[in-house]
Enzyme design. Structure first.
Site, PDB file in Angstrom:
ATOM      1  N   TYR A   4      -1.277  -0.478  11.276  1.00 62.30           N
ATOM      2  CA  TYR A   4      -1.616  -1.088   9.978  1.00 62.30           C
ATOM      3  C   TYR A   4      -0.484  -0.865   8.973  1.00 62.30           C
ATOM      4  O   TYR A   4       0.061  -1.816   8.411  1.00 62.30           O
ATOM      5  CB  TYR A   4      -2.933  -0.518   9.420  1.00 62.30           C
ATOM      6  CG  TYR A   4      -3.114  -0.777   7.931  1.00 62.30           C
ATOM      7  CD1 TYR A   4      -3.246  -2.082   7.442  1.00 62.30           C
ATOM      8  CD2 TYR A   4      -3.137   0.272   7.000  1.00 62.30           C
ATOM      9  CE1 TYR A   4      -3.387  -2.326   6.074  1.00 62.30           C
ATOM     10  CE2 TYR A   4      -3.285   0.029   5.629  1.00 62.30           C
ATOM     11  CZ  TYR A   4      -3.410  -1.276   5.174  1.00 62.30           C
ATOM     12  OH  TYR A   4      -3.542  -1.522   3.828  1.00 62.30           O
ATOM     13  N   LYS A  50       2.076  -3.546   7.249  1.00 60.76           N
ATOM     14  CA  LYS A  50       2.175  -3.720   5.801  1.00 60.76           C
ATOM     15  C   LYS A  50       3.615  -3.465   5.331  1.00 60.76           C
ATOM     16  O   LYS A  50       4.116  -4.154   4.446  1.00 60.76           O
ATOM     17  CB  LYS A  50       1.218  -2.772   5.079  1.00 60.76           C
ATOM     18  CG  LYS A  50      -0.248  -3.141   5.183  1.00 60.76           C
ATOM     19  CD  LYS A  50      -0.609  -4.470   4.538  1.00 60.76           C
ATOM     20  CE  LYS A  50      -0.473  -4.459   3.034  1.00 60.76           C
ATOM     21  NZ  LYS A  50      -0.936  -5.757   2.446  1.00 60.76           N
ATOM     22  N   THR A  72       0.827  -1.207   0.000  1.00 60.49           N
ATOM     23  CA  THR A  72       0.000   0.000   0.000  1.00 60.49           C
ATOM     24  C   THR A  72       0.865   1.263   0.000  1.00 60.49           C
ATOM     25  O   THR A  72       2.006   1.239   0.483  1.00 60.49           O
ATOM     26  CB  THR A  72      -0.917   0.003   1.252  1.00 60.49           C
ATOM     27  OG1 THR A  72      -1.445   1.319   1.440  1.00 60.49           O
ATOM     28  CG2 THR A  72      -0.159  -0.357   2.527  1.00 60.49           C
ATOM     29  N   ASP A  73       0.289   2.361  -0.483  1.00 63.10           N
ATOM     30  CA  ASP A  73       1.030   3.632  -0.420  1.00 63.10           C
ATOM     31  C   ASP A  73       1.205   4.104   1.028  1.00 63.10           C
ATOM     32  O   ASP A  73       2.028   4.976   1.304  1.00 63.10           O
ATOM     33  CB  ASP A  73       0.338   4.724  -1.267  1.00 63.10           C
ATOM     34  CG  ASP A  73      -1.036   5.148  -0.759  1.00 63.10           C
ATOM     35  OD1 ASP A  73      -1.578   4.499   0.160  1.00 63.10           O
ATOM     36  OD2 ASP A  73      -1.571   6.154  -1.279  1.00 63.10           O
ATOM     37  N   GLU A  74       0.428   3.517   1.953  1.00 62.17           N
ATOM     38  CA  GLU A  74       0.515   3.967   3.356  1.00 62.17           C
ATOM     39  C   GLU A  74       1.862   3.634   3.989  1.00 62.17           C
ATOM     40  O   GLU A  74       2.217   4.188   5.030  1.00 62.17           O
ATOM     41  CB  GLU A  74      -0.648   3.388   4.175  1.00 62.17           C
ATOM     42  CG  GLU A  74      -1.973   3.858   3.615  1.00 62.17           C
ATOM     43  CD  GLU A  74      -3.178   3.637   4.511  1.00 62.17           C
ATOM     44  OE1 GLU A  74      -3.030   3.602   5.742  1.00 62.17           O
ATOM     45  OE2 GLU A  74      -4.288   3.510   3.962  1.00 62.17           O
TER      46      GLU A  74
HETATM   47  P1  NAD Z   1     -10.309  -6.397   3.046  1.00 68.93           P
HETATM   48  O1  NAD Z   1     -10.150  -6.076   4.488  1.00 68.93           O
HETATM   49  O2  NAD Z   1     -11.577  -6.028   2.337  1.00 68.93           O
HETATM   50  O3  NAD Z   1     -10.118  -7.973   2.823  1.00 68.93           O
HETATM   51  C1  NAD Z   1      -9.092  -8.702   3.414  1.00 68.93           C
HETATM   52  C2  NAD Z   1      -9.345 -10.180   3.147  1.00 68.93           C
HETATM   53  O4  NAD Z   1      -8.265 -10.940   3.714  1.00 68.93           O
HETATM   54  C3  NAD Z   1     -10.630 -10.714   3.775  1.00 68.93           C
HETATM   55  O5  NAD Z   1     -11.314 -11.520   2.859  1.00 68.93           O
HETATM   56  C4  NAD Z   1     -10.134 -11.527   4.964  1.00 68.93           C
HETATM   57  O6  NAD Z   1     -11.004 -12.592   5.315  1.00 68.93           O
HETATM   58  C5  NAD Z   1      -8.794 -12.022   4.454  1.00 68.93           C
HETATM   59  N1  NAD Z   1      -7.858 -12.344   5.548  1.00 68.93           N
HETATM   60  C6  NAD Z   1      -7.525 -11.548   6.602  1.00 68.93           C
HETATM   61  N2  NAD Z   1      -6.632 -12.178   7.401  1.00 68.93           N
HETATM   62  C7  NAD Z   1      -6.387 -13.387   6.814  1.00 68.93           C
HETATM   63  C8  NAD Z   1      -5.547 -14.487   7.150  1.00 68.93           C
HETATM   64  N3  NAD Z   1      -4.780 -14.481   8.254  1.00 68.93           N
HETATM   65  N4  NAD Z   1      -5.520 -15.540   6.316  1.00 68.93           N
HETATM   66  C9  NAD Z   1      -6.302 -15.572   5.189  1.00 68.93           C
HETATM   67  N5  NAD Z   1      -7.131 -14.582   4.846  1.00 68.93           N
HETATM   68  C10 NAD Z   1      -7.162 -13.494   5.643  1.00 68.93           C
HETATM   69  O7  NAD Z   1      -9.053  -5.757   2.327  1.00 68.93           O
HETATM   70  P2  NAD Z   1      -8.914  -5.020   0.914  1.00 68.93           P
HETATM   71  O8  NAD Z   1      -9.312  -3.621   1.064  1.00 68.93           O
HETATM   72  O9  NAD Z   1      -9.525  -5.870  -0.134  1.00 68.93           O
HETATM   73  O10 NAD Z   1      -7.327  -5.035   0.746  1.00 68.93           O
HETATM   74  C11 NAD Z   1      -6.671  -6.113   0.074  1.00 68.93           C
HETATM   75  C12 NAD Z   1      -5.188  -5.866   0.084  1.00 68.93           C
HETATM   76  O11 NAD Z   1      -4.902  -4.634  -0.592  1.00 68.93           O
HETATM   77  C13 NAD Z   1      -4.591  -5.726   1.481  1.00 68.93           C
HETATM   78  O12 NAD Z   1      -3.342  -6.359   1.494  1.00 68.93           O
HETATM   79  C14 NAD Z   1      -4.436  -4.224   1.672  1.00 68.93           C
HETATM   80  O13 NAD Z   1      -3.392  -3.913   2.559  1.00 68.93           O
HETATM   81  C15 NAD Z   1      -4.119  -3.792   0.253  1.00 68.93           C
HETATM   82  N6  NAD Z   1      -4.498  -2.406  -0.073  1.00 68.93           N
HETATM   83  C16 NAD Z   1      -5.781  -1.986   0.130  1.00 68.93           C
HETATM   84  C17 NAD Z   1      -6.142  -0.685  -0.216  1.00 68.93           C
HETATM   85  C18 NAD Z   1      -7.556  -0.202  -0.056  1.00 68.93           C
HETATM   86  O14 NAD Z   1      -7.820   0.987  -0.289  1.00 68.93           O
HETATM   87  N7  NAD Z   1      -8.504  -1.024   0.322  1.00 68.93           N
HETATM   88  C19 NAD Z   1      -5.180   0.182  -0.753  1.00 68.93           C
HETATM   89  C20 NAD Z   1      -3.860  -0.285  -0.937  1.00 68.93           C
HETATM   90  C21 NAD Z   1      -3.545  -1.588  -0.600  1.00 68.93           C
HETATM   91  P1  TYD Z   2     -10.059   4.966   5.481  1.00 68.38           P
HETATM   92  O1  TYD Z   2     -11.132   4.626   4.498  1.00 68.38           O
HETATM   93  O2  TYD Z   2     -10.086   4.331   6.825  1.00 68.38           O
HETATM   94  O3  TYD Z   2      -8.681   4.711   4.733  1.00 68.38           O
HETATM   95  P2  TYD Z   2      -7.152   5.081   5.214  1.00 68.38           P
HETATM   96  O4  TYD Z   2      -7.171   5.675   6.555  1.00 68.38           O
HETATM   97  O5  TYD Z   2      -6.490   3.747   5.202  1.00 68.38           O
HETATM   98  O6  TYD Z   2      -6.655   6.019   4.174  1.00 68.38           O
HETATM   99  O7  TYD Z   2     -10.068   6.547   5.699  1.00 68.38           O
HETATM  100  C1  TYD Z   2      -9.886   7.445   4.610  1.00 68.38           C
HETATM  101  C2  TYD Z   2      -9.839   8.846   5.180  1.00 68.38           C
HETATM  102  O8  TYD Z   2     -11.125   9.156   5.731  1.00 68.38           O
HETATM  103  C3  TYD Z   2      -8.858   9.013   6.326  1.00 68.38           C
HETATM  104  O9  TYD Z   2      -8.270  10.311   6.264  1.00 68.38           O
HETATM  105  C4  TYD Z   2      -9.711   8.898   7.579  1.00 68.38           C
HETATM  106  C5  TYD Z   2     -11.034   9.475   7.125  1.00 68.38           C
HETATM  107  N1  TYD Z   2     -12.228   8.903   7.788  1.00 68.38           N
HETATM  108  C6  TYD Z   2     -13.168   9.759   8.393  1.00 68.38           C
HETATM  109  O10 TYD Z   2     -13.034  10.988   8.400  1.00 68.38           O
HETATM  110  N2  TYD Z   2     -14.255   9.179   8.996  1.00 68.38           N
HETATM  111  C7  TYD Z   2     -14.449   7.834   9.024  1.00 68.38           C
HETATM  112  O11 TYD Z   2     -15.445   7.351   9.599  1.00 68.38           O
HETATM  113  C8  TYD Z   2     -13.480   6.988   8.380  1.00 68.38           C
HETATM  114  C9  TYD Z   2     -13.641   5.503   8.384  1.00 68.38           C
HETATM  115  C10 TYD Z   2     -12.392   7.562   7.765  1.00 68.38           C
END
Ligand code: NAD
Ligand code: TYD
Length: 330
Positions: free
Chosen positions: A147, A151, A123-125
């Site tokens: 988190y 990562k 992730t970019d985080e």
């Molecule tokens: P999500 O939370 O929606 O889904 C995570 C999935 O992983 C779930 O299905 C969960 O059951 C499974 N899981 C969790 N722990 C597990 C374990 N120990 N063994 C097997 N399965 C397990 O997440 P997402 O938003 O789909 O993110 C997917 C990936 O992309 C992650 O690695 C996240 O860090 C990365 N990512 C997400 C975002 C975003 O904006 N959502 C951005 C950048 C990177």
């Molecule tokens: P989030 O979707 O949790 O993603 P991330 O923190 O991983 O970027 O949050 C996106 C942005 O929105 C972040 O700056 C936190 C803010 N936020 C709120 O203001 N209220 C909320 O209830 C949530 C979940 C996030």
């Protein structure tokens, strides 16, 4: 092509599996998912019976299951993770376990079975917050939440398995995704579903934190592109250059759903809240990928999806999530 996807019942993983099975009829996809609160079999109901798809319930930290599933695969893509920053503040250990130990377990098995490609979905985080300019793949990692630190741990272990053991790792670092099937704890689906329920939306702090928003289908296409055209040992940022403050996003949603600013509730800020994420994705664009979707249209389509799929999110909000939601917001 034998493909192992982990975390395929989550938001991005499920969209990715649907994309891959639709595009490559000759690929077989095995999905390993623990079904945590975020893993939802409903997310892939439509492809459950696809003959090229199989599902295994299991934990990426379980070396036995992982070894069995990695054997015979060509590509491993690790999406499985604990992903919500607020939950990582409540319970960091769970994040370290899955995002660091789990990644390591997958890498060990991939090393043993000579996997051809290992895609670590990072992730970019991991870069942390930036006031001006944008992070490139060369930037230092300065994660600020449990988190993002977890990562970063997984990301660096993956890197080390390439440098030390020659495991063919590629790392992706994407910006904030949005779209269908996103668990309604993240900003967009939480706010859309709250507004549909006639509730207020909890904006943290002053609402001026900035995120770069990437439509999930664009991310899936980028990961597909990297899986086929990316170079082993490389890191690729995936961004869409859609930087918006949280309050800008909130106002767009209010207008899309016919609400006014009385639906906004400013709540206490998240501890360690990263001010701005910004990545430069020119390395990937030079290879030939670019996002296909316009942000405004993708946002409209996303709102429409949550409007049309109320059963999907109402089941989630009325269950386990309710307690968490109550504790954090009301
Ligand atoms: P999500 O939370 O929606 O889904 C995570 C999935 O992983 C779930 O299905 C969960 O059951 C499974 N899981 C969790 N722990 C597990 C374990 N120990 N063994 C097997 N399965 C397990 O997440 P997402 O938003 O789909 O993110 C997917 C990936 O992309 C992650 O690695 C996240 O860090 C990365 N990512 C997400 C975002 C975003 O904006 N959502 C951005 C950048 C990177
Ligand atoms: P989030 O979707 O949790 O993603 P991330 O923190 O991983 O970027 O949050 C996106 C942005 O929105 C972040 O700056 C936190 C803010 N936020 C709120 O203001 N209220 C909320 O209830 C949530 C979940 C996030």
């Amino acid at each position: 092509m034998q493909v192992l996807v982990t975390g395929g019942l989550g938001f991005i993983g499920s969209n990715f599996i649907r994309h891959i099975l639709g595009k490559y009829p000759q690929y077989n996809v095995t999905n390993l998912d623990k079904i945590t609160y975020a893993g939802n079999p409903e997310n892939l109901r439509d492809i459950e019976k696809n003959k090229n798809y199989s599902f295994v319930k299991g934990d990426i930290c379980d070396a036995k299951i992982v070894d069995k599933l990695v054997e015979g695969k060509d590509i491993v893509l690790n999406f499985a993770a604990e992903t919500h920053v607020d939950r990582s503040i409540d319970d960091p250990k769970r994040f370290i376990r899955t995002d660091v130990d789990g990644t390591h377990t997958l890498l060990e098995a991939s090393r043993k079975h000579n996997i051809k490609k290992f895609i670590q979905v990072s992730t970019d985080e991991v870069y942390g917050s930036i006031e001006k300019g944008s992070f490139t793949e060369e930037s230092a990692l300065q994660p600020n939440s449990p988190y993002s630190a977890s990562k970063a741990g997984g990301d660096l272990i993956a890197r080390s398995y390439n440098k030390t053991f020659g495991v063919p790792v590629i790392i992706t670092r994407s910006s904030n995704n949005f779209g269908q099937y996103q668990y309604p704890e993240k900003l967009l689906p939480l706010f859309i579903t709250n507004l549909l329920e006639g509730k207020k939306v909890p904006v943290y702090g002053d609402g001026l934190n900035v995120r770069d928003w990437l439509y999930v289908i664009d991310n899936c296409e980028a990961i597909d592109f990297i899986m086929h055209k990316g170079a082993i040992g490389e890191i690729y940022n995936i961004g869409a250059d859609n930087e918006k403050t949280n309050i800008e996003i909130t106002k767009l949603l209010l207008s899309e759903l016919g609400k006014d600013e009385s639906s906004i509730e400013y709540v206490k800020d998240r501890p360690g809240h990263d001010r701005r994420y910004s990545i430069n994705s020119s390395k990937l664009r030079k290879l030939g990928w670019r996002p296909r979707f316009k942000f405004e249209q993708a946002l409209k389509d996303t709102v429409k999806w949550y409007k049309n799929n109320q059963n999907w999110w109402k089941k989630i909000k009325s269950g386990e999530y309710k307690e968490y939601y109550r504790k954090h917001y009301y």
